[in-house]
Structures are given as C-alpha cells and as structure tokens.
Enzyme design. Structure first.
Site, PDB file in Angstrom:
ATOM      1  CD  GLU A 163      37.932  47.267  21.825  1.00 51.27           C
ATOM      2  OE1 GLU A 163      36.638  47.212  21.932  1.00 51.27           O
ATOM      3  OE2 GLU A 163      38.493  46.704  20.961  1.00 51.27           O
ATOM      4  CE  LYS A 222      41.055  42.996  27.786  1.00 58.32           C
ATOM      5  NZ  LYS A 222      41.635  44.118  26.796  1.00 58.32           N
ATOM      6  CB  CYS A 278      45.375  46.135  29.568  1.00 59.12           C
ATOM      7  SG  CYS A 278      43.729  46.878  29.357  1.00 59.12           S
TER       8      CYS A 278
HETATM    9  C1  UDX Z   1      47.288  46.161  25.585  1.00 58.05           C
HETATM   10  C2  UDX Z   1      46.914  45.137  23.943  1.00 58.05           C
HETATM   11  O1  UDX Z   1      47.852  45.294  23.326  1.00 58.05           O
HETATM   12  C3  UDX Z   1      45.241  45.504  23.899  1.00 58.05           C
HETATM   13  O2  UDX Z   1      45.304  44.425  22.764  1.00 58.05           O
HETATM   14  C4  UDX Z   1      44.562  45.217  24.857  1.00 58.05           C
HETATM   15  O3  UDX Z   1      43.253  45.676  24.445  1.00 58.05           O
HETATM   16  C5  UDX Z   1      45.047  46.304  25.824  1.00 58.05           C
HETATM   17  O4  UDX Z   1      46.374  46.104  26.531  1.00 58.05           O
HETATM   18  P1  UDX Z   1      47.927  48.627  25.221  1.00 58.05           P
HETATM   19  O5  UDX Z   1      48.422  48.550  26.626  1.00 58.05           O
HETATM   20  O6  UDX Z   1      46.914  49.953  24.840  1.00 58.05           O
HETATM   21  O7  UDX Z   1      47.181  47.429  24.684  1.00 58.05           O
HETATM   22  O8  UDX Z   1      49.256  48.961  24.463  1.00 58.05           O
HETATM   23  P2  UDX Z   1      50.381  47.872  23.840  1.00 58.05           P
HETATM   24  O9  UDX Z   1      50.754  48.338  22.628  1.00 58.05           O
HETATM   25  O10 UDX Z   1      50.018  46.420  24.220  1.00 58.05           O
HETATM   26  O11 UDX Z   1      51.718  48.260  24.735  1.00 58.05           O
HETATM   27  C6  UDX Z   1      51.787  48.252  26.205  1.00 58.05           C
HETATM   28  C7  UDX Z   1      53.010  48.256  26.775  1.00 58.05           C
HETATM   29  O12 UDX Z   1      54.196  47.421  26.392  1.00 58.05           O
HETATM   30  C8  UDX Z   1      53.356  49.466  26.606  1.00 58.05           C
HETATM   31  O13 UDX Z   1      54.059  50.211  27.684  1.00 58.05           O
HETATM   32  C9  UDX Z   1      54.566  49.660  25.260  1.00 58.05           C
HETATM   33  O14 UDX Z   1      55.392  50.369  25.259  1.00 58.05           O
HETATM   34  C10 UDX Z   1      55.261  47.908  25.951  1.00 58.05           C
HETATM   35  N1  UDX Z   1      55.804  47.110  24.816  1.00 58.05           N
HETATM   36  C11 UDX Z   1      55.014  47.029  23.707  1.00 58.05           C
HETATM   37  C12 UDX Z   1      57.317  46.843  24.820  1.00 58.05           C
HETATM   38  O15 UDX Z   1      57.886  47.235  26.038  1.00 58.05           O
HETATM   39  N2  UDX Z   1      57.753  46.002  23.878  1.00 58.05           N
HETATM   40  C13 UDX Z   1      56.967  45.856  22.734  1.00 58.05           C
HETATM   41  O16 UDX Z   1      57.440  45.017  21.982  1.00 58.05           O
HETATM   42  C14 UDX Z   1      55.486  46.301  22.723  1.00 58.05           C
END
Ligand code: UDX
Ligand code: ADP
Length: 464
Positions: A163, A222, A278
């Site tokens: 996913e 993944k 993740c």
């Molecule tokens: C992530 C992947 O994006 C997704 O494809 C996978 O299926 C699961 O893991 P998720 O963990 O739900 O998704 O959120 P994501 O938007 O990737 O953010 C992860 C973390 O990184 C968050 O704490 C977010 O605040 C942080 N982040 C994200 C940053 O600090 N800076 C950024 O530019 C982007």
C-alpha cells in the site's frame, strides 16, 4: 479465469480499513468483509454514527456510510470471513521487533504467521492471499511455506500488493493512486492470480497505472519507496541545521532546489522530524536485510537517514531548553499537535513523543492540545517508551481540549504538527495569556513569523 466476488481483509487498522472501504465503494459487486480480533475496534467501525469510526481520515466517514451494510462489512468472525472469500488480504501490524534476534531492527512477523496459520486451517476452497502489510523481502515465501505445509490440500497463490497511501490523504490516494503494484509468481497460476487482482483495481484505476512485477521486486519496492521519501526529509533537515548556523533560510533553499525538475518540489519541508508507522520501520528493515546479507556499506548508508531524524527531534527539544536560559525545570511548555502529521489521529513514531520525552527528562511540565488525538493515546505513547513510570508521565503532561487553555501561562509554545487550524488562531489572545518573554518554537514552519514577532513573540523556526 478467477473472478472475485468476495474479499476478506484481516486487520481493520489504518491500512486495512480505508483501503477496503474504498475497494467496496468502487466495486459494489464485490462483498468486502474486514475482520479484526480487536472487538472494540470492530464495534467502532460499526458505530451507527460514522463519525465515530476508529480511523480519522478526511472523506472516509462518507465512504463508509455509502458502502457499509451494502457490500462492506466489519466483523470479528475471522474464520467465517476467510472461508467465504476467494481473496484474503493480510493487513495486520508488523511492528519492529522488541525482543530477541533483530530487536529494534527487523519486523516482528508474529501476527503475519498467525494469520497464515489461521487461513491454512479454515480454508476449504482455493484462495488468493494478498500481502498488504509492509513486509520484509521474502515474507511471501514464509507465508507460502506455512500455507502449503499446514493447509487442507487447497491451492493458495500468494501475491504482494503493498500500500502506498499516505495518512491524512488516504481516500484521495486510494481513489487516484500514482500506481498500484502487484507482485506474483511467473507461472500460469501465479499470473492468473495477478490478473484477478488487476481486475479488481481496474474497476476504477487506469490499466497503465497498475504495475505487475515478481513478488520480491514488489516487496522490496515498498521498502525502497519509503526509504527514498524519508531520505529526502532527512536530507533537507540536515541542511536546516546548517541554515541555522548561517544566514540561509531552509524554505528558500528548498524552493530553489525544488524547481529543478530532476529534484522536484515535494517532500522538501524541513520539520521537527518525520514520524508515522512506516518510514522508520521500513528503513530499519532495509538496514536489517542488508546487514544480514553482509552488505555493511548499504546498511550504514540507509541507517544514516534514521540517525539524522533522531538527531533532528533531539535537537529541537534541546534548542527549547537552551533558549529558555538552559533550564525548563518547572516551566510550562504548550504543545500544539501530537499526531505525526496533520489530518490524522495516528501518533505512531510522532516526533512529539520524543520531544516530550526529552523535555520531561529536563523536568518541564507539558500541556498538549491536538484536535484529533485522545488523551489516553498520548499517555500510552509516553508509557510505551518506558523512560519513567506512568504516574510520572501523568504528572508531567496534561492534555487540554482547548488550545487557548493549553497555552495559558506557558513559557513557550512548541508546534509539533502542521494542523491548519493553528495558523488562524487569535495569536494576540494567546500572547496576552502567556508568561513573557513569550516564545514559539515552530517545528513545522507553518505560522506567520513576521506577524507573531509584531505581536511580541520570540519565534524560532526550523532552518532559519
Ligand atoms: C508514508 C508514505 O508517504 C506512503 O506512501 C506509505 O504508504 C506510508 O508511509 P505516511 O507515513 O502516512 O505515508 O505520511 P507522509 O506524508 O509520508 O509523512 C511521513 C512523515 O514525514 C510525517 O511525519 C510528515 O510530517 C513528515 N514529512 C513529510 C516532513 O517532515 N516533511 C515533508 O516534506 C514531508
Ligand atoms: P496498519 O497501520 O498496518 O493498518 P494497525 O495496527 O492500525 O496497522 O492495524 C492492524 C490491525 O490488525 C489491528 O487492529 C490488529 O488488531 C489486527 N490484527 C493483528 N493480528 C490479527 C489477526 N491474527 N487476526 C485479526 N486481526 C489481527
């Protein structure tokens, strides 16, 4: 050709719940049953008021309202749902191991194995088993091994279908994904199973966005996708520290490099550190597998992404201490946000937990406001770390349902999550209620620093 009319998904969490709700919405001709051992969780998914479902995601309540009772069902009767289905998704949790070999690094596959044994035990007809949880490479082999050696002589095909949804945008990501990835065996039976799953997704996703590979490439992709995304954040966060020592501004640097089409503008937001279930887990898995194959340099390379992230969280906390005259003992720090990102109530690996832990070690008192996270979750997160007793955590941290109350009489405010509502608060009112000098540590660079300084706040952002 196998035509799927009934799907079972084991695990009604942040992945299984939204994913299967969207499958049910888009495929009214397929019966989708989501099962979980956790009775309270299933009861919440079945709550007559769809606003009480256990996963907060924009748009998800509407999807559940449309499909639930029509072709979407939530149940604790795991055996029955498995038996009825032609296709079984495994979407259970695979946390990092907390004991034994691979402790702190490898994934704990206990729950996956239990699922495989249960499927083998109850199945009386052929089934396609789909790995949805993030798994270390070659898990499919273990699942296949259990199914074939303990089953009732029925045929199982094992597919990998990782996913890629991000929390907070899960429904949009599921309705309109960049791609869907399906890994299966190259033999005719394997390819038939792959086609059956392709046909499910093809109900709403253009065929060219459905990629098929072998099982191992799918499993590894993944981990690699998440490692690349996390690496971008650690890279910009490393630059944020350098910016703080120079006259550079990390937002300007991010914009300047992001306009290079080869780099691209996304995932360049410097922050207090990435969280979520993740990124860390998947990188640790990558490191663990690399190390177990003796690939020391590869393992060290990816491990650095985690080391940088831990450093960023710690650095943020220590900056607060330093700025408050080297002591926060007995001082009140207000936390705006506890979730690992906006628009979710998920707190797994949230930077807020680690920043709070550091500040509690420095004897600060913390008052938290988060629009979606419940107080019991906040205490559970801190207790899980085991740094101090639950009683001491309760003493050091209080949770408020009102942001203005959370900030009243505080020495400083720390922004830990980028919730939109924080931007539009009445900051003059907050300032008036705080001790002076009133400090803000914006761990997400979301507030209007110029406006806050005009009010009288002392503001520190990340990388500026
Ligand atoms: C992530 C992947 O994006 C997704 O494809 C996978 O299926 C699961 O893991 P998720 O963990 O739900 O998704 O959120 P994501 O938007 O990737 O953010 C992860 C973390 O990184 C968050 O704490 C977010 O605040 C942080 N982040 C994200 C940053 O600090 N800076 C950024 O530019 C982007
Ligand atoms: P994710 O983010 O991967 O969805 P969650 O922890 O939110 O992870 O959800 C996983 C769910 O799987 C939990 O609700 C847990 O109760 C459920 N689960 C774990 N093992 C089993 C099992 N053997 N049978 C049914 N449900 C299970």
């Amino acid at each position: 050709m196998t035509k799927i009319t009934s799907i079972c998904c084991i695990g009604a969490g942040y992945v299984g719940g939204p994913t299967m709700a969207v499958v049910a919405k888009q495929c009214p001709h397929i019966k989708v049953t989501i099962v979980d051992l956790n009775e309270a969780r299933i009861a919440a998914w079945n709550d007559v008021d769809v606003n009480n479902i256990p996963v907060y995601e924009p748009g998800l309540s509407e999807v559940v309202a449309e499909a639930r009772g029509r072709n979407l069902f939530f149940s604790t009767d795991v055996d029955r749902a498995i038996e009825e289905a032609e296709m079984v998704f495994i979407s259970v949790n695979t946390p990092t191991k907390t004991y034994g070999a691979g402790k702190g690094m490898g994934a704990d596959l206990k729950w996956i194995e239990l699922c495989a044994r249960q499927i083998a035990r109850v199945s009386k007809t052929d089934k396609i088993i789909v790995e949805k949880s993030t798994l270390p490479v070659r898990t499919a082999e273990a699942v296949r091994d259990i199914l074939h050696n303990t089953g009732n002589g029925v045929n199982f095909q094992v597919l990998s279908n990782p996913e890629f949804l991000a929390e907070g945008t899960a429904v949009d990501d599921l309705l309109n994904p960049d791609r869907v990835l399906i890994g299966g065996d190259a033999n005719p039976e394997g390819q038939e199973a792959v086609q059956a799953l392709v046909d499910v997704y093809a109900n709403w996703i253009p065929r060219e966005r459905i990629l098929t590979t072998n099982v191992w490439s799918s499993e590894l992709s993944k981990l690699v996708a998440n490692a690349y995304l996390a690496q971008r954040i650690s890279s910009i966060n490393s630059i944020s520290e350098l910016c703080e020592k120079t006259e550079a501004n990390v937002n300007e640097v991010a914009r300047a490099i992001g306009t290079d089409s080869r780099i691209g503008p996304k995932f360049l937001k410097a922050s207090v550190g990435f969280g979520g279930s993740c990124f860390q887990k998947d990188i640790l898995n990558l490191v663990y597998i690399s190390r177990s194959f003796g690939l020391q340099e590869v393992a060290d390379y990816w491990e650095q992404v985690i080391i940088m992230n831990d450093h960023q969280k710690k650095r943020f906390a220590l900056n607060i201490v330093k700025d408050l005259y080297n002591t926060v003992s007995g001082k009140k720090i207000a936390f705006l946000g506890w979730a690992f990102k906006k628009d979710t109530n998920d707190t797994r690996e949230s930077a807020a937990i680690y920043v709070a832990d550091e500040l509690l070690n420095e004897q600060a008192t913390i008052q938290v406001y988060d629009p979606k996270v419940e107080d019991k979750q906040i205490y559970a997160d801190l207790d899980y770390l085991g740094t101090r007793s639950p009683d001491l955590n309760k003493k050091g941290v209080t949770v408020s349902e009102d942001p203005y109350a959370a900030c009243a009489d505080a020495h400083a405010i720390a922004v830990l999550t980028e919730w939109d509502e924080f931007i539009d608060y009445d900051w003059q009112r907050i300032y008036d209620g705080m001790l002076k000098p009133a400090k803000i540590f914006d761990g997400r660079n979301i507030l209007d620093h110029k406006k806050l300084r005009a009010i009288g706040f002392k503001v520190s952002g990340i990388g500026m």
